[in-house]
Design an enzyme around this catalytic site. Structure first.
Site, short mmCIF file in Angstrom:
data_model
loop_
_atom_site.label_atom_id
_atom_site.label_comp_id
_atom_site.label_asym_id
_atom_site.label_seq_id
_atom_site.Cartn_x
_atom_site.Cartn_y
_atom_site.Cartn_z
N ASN A 126 73.89 39.50 -77.28
CA ASN A 126 73.04 38.33 -77.56
C ASN A 126 72.48 37.84 -76.23
O ASN A 126 73.19 37.25 -75.43
CB ASN A 126 73.90 37.23 -78.21
CG ASN A 126 73.14 35.92 -78.36
OD1 ASN A 126 71.91 35.89 -78.26
ND2 ASN A 126 73.87 34.84 -78.60
N TRP A 127 71.20 38.15 -76.02
CA TRP A 127 70.60 37.81 -74.71
C TRP A 127 70.28 36.33 -74.58
O TRP A 127 69.89 35.87 -73.51
CB TRP A 127 69.30 38.61 -74.50
CG TRP A 127 69.50 40.10 -74.42
CD1 TRP A 127 70.69 40.78 -74.39
CD2 TRP A 127 68.47 41.09 -74.36
NE1 TRP A 127 70.46 42.13 -74.33
CE2 TRP A 127 69.11 42.35 -74.30
CE3 TRP A 127 67.08 41.05 -74.35
CZ2 TRP A 127 68.39 43.55 -74.23
CZ3 TRP A 127 66.36 42.23 -74.28
CH2 TRP A 127 67.01 43.47 -74.22
N GLU B 45 75.46 27.79 -80.82
CA GLU B 45 74.40 27.02 -80.14
C GLU B 45 73.37 26.52 -81.16
O GLU B 45 72.81 25.44 -81.01
CB GLU B 45 73.76 27.86 -79.03
CG GLU B 45 74.70 27.99 -77.83
CD GLU B 45 74.61 29.30 -77.08
OE1 GLU B 45 73.59 30.00 -77.16
OE2 GLU B 45 75.62 29.63 -76.38
N GLY C 253 80.57 31.49 -73.08
CA GLY C 253 79.93 31.18 -71.80
C GLY C 253 80.81 30.41 -70.83
O GLY C 253 80.32 29.90 -69.82
N SER D 104 83.04 35.21 -73.96
CA SER D 104 83.36 35.69 -72.61
C SER D 104 84.00 37.08 -72.59
O SER D 104 84.90 37.35 -71.79
CB SER D 104 84.25 34.67 -71.88
OG SER D 104 83.55 33.44 -71.74
N GLY E 287 77.57 37.77 -74.95
CA GLY E 287 76.47 37.00 -74.39
C GLY E 287 76.19 37.42 -72.96
O GLY E 287 75.53 38.44 -72.71
N GLY E 288 76.71 36.66 -72.01
CA GLY E 288 76.41 36.86 -70.59
C GLY E 288 76.51 38.31 -70.13
O GLY E 288 75.60 38.82 -69.45
C1 PEP Z 1 77.60 34.43 -77.40
O1 PEP Z 1 76.70 33.69 -77.02
O2 PEP Z 1 77.58 34.86 -78.56
C2 PEP Z 1 78.68 34.76 -76.47
C3 PEP Z 1 79.74 35.33 -76.94
O3 PEP Z 1 78.45 34.45 -75.14
P1 PEP Z 1 79.39 34.86 -73.89
O4 PEP Z 1 79.78 36.30 -74.07
O5 PEP Z 1 78.55 34.62 -72.69
O6 PEP Z 1 80.60 33.97 -73.96
#
Ligand code: PEP
Length: 256
Positions: free
Chosen positions: A9-10, A103, A179, A218, A239-240
């Protein structure tokens, strides 16, 4: 046997240049390390910001990586300024959509009923809806994790008919881990995933067997393998770390 899925997920990150570099890096990274071997065992997908979906569709046209949108409108078409519909997603060969990311819920006011309609629209159109659920830190500390997650999952199960849930994927994403650099322990993740699976069993046993439940929050190359080892953890929503070719590919390999 469920095939693991690792999806990136960008969020609202990227530029034409960085999208090109990331996708070319993924394609060549997969090809160099026995591509078919990896993508035969793990489904890989990316969720770019919608404005880049044409670029993604062009670069990934002959790749085994799938793509989708981070959100779709609950309505089919018309006067909904700024929104994008399921049929528009399909026009750009999207095969998946996220629904109810935390979000979207916390910053854009989406409630369970909205998310259920989005899952229904995507599922009815033949897309893979990726339903995101998860508790806040406050809710976990108040021992309300399963109450919250179960409410979020049941809102969808009770609203959407079986045919539209055929390809459903659920992503368990504890909000406190998104995040933040904090992750659920493998035991915490497996415990919630097993409870989600049990909810599905009570609804429809066949569906429970085939539905992939991803962990998100994360995930990195260094922690993915131990989290994915849980019997009810079928991959990850990332995500990140999905913005880095090396990190994302090492997470994909950990799901193998
Ligand atoms: C996400 O936004 O779905 C997510 C899991 O972000 P991150 O991996 O950055 O925690």
């Amino acid at each position: 046997m469920r095939k693991p899925l690792v999806a990136g997920n960008w969020k609202m990150n990227g530029s034409r240049e960085s999208v090109s570099a990331l996708l070319n890096g993924l394609n060549s990274g997969i090809a160099q390390t026995g591509g078919e071997e990896l993508t035969g065992k793990v489904d890989i997908a990316v969720f770019p910001p919608s404005i880049y979906v044409q670029q993604v569709a062009d670069v990934l046209a002959s790749s085994t990586i799938s793509w989708g949108l981070q959100n779709i409108c609950a309505e089919e078409k018309g006067a909904f300024t700024g929104e994008v519909s399921v049929s528009m997603a399909q026009d750009f060969s999207c095969t998946m959509v996220l629904a109810g990311h935390s979000e979207r819920r916390s910053l854009f006011g989406e409630v369970d009923a909205d998310v259920a309609v989005k899952v229904e629209r995507a599922g009815k159109a033949g897309l893979i809806p990726v339903l995101c659920v998860g508790e806040t830190l406050e809710e976990r500390e108040a021992d309300k994790t399963m109450e919250v997650v179960s409410r979020q999952v049941k809102a969808v199960l009770n609203h959407v008919d079986a045919a539209a849930l055929e390809k459903l994927v659920i992503a368990y994403e504890p909000v406190w881990a998104i995040g933040t650099g904090l992750t659920a322990t493998p035991e915490q993740a497996q415990e919630v995933h097993a409870s989600i699976r049990q909810l599905l069993v009570e609804h429809d046993a066949d569906m429970a067997t085939r539905t992939r439940i991803l962990y998100g929050g994360s995930v990195k190359g260094s922690n993915a393998a131990e989290i994915f080892a849980g019997p009810d953890v079928d991959g990850g929503l990332v995500g990140g770390a999905s913005l880095s070719v090396q990190d994302f590919l090492s997470i994909c390999r950990a799901a193998d």
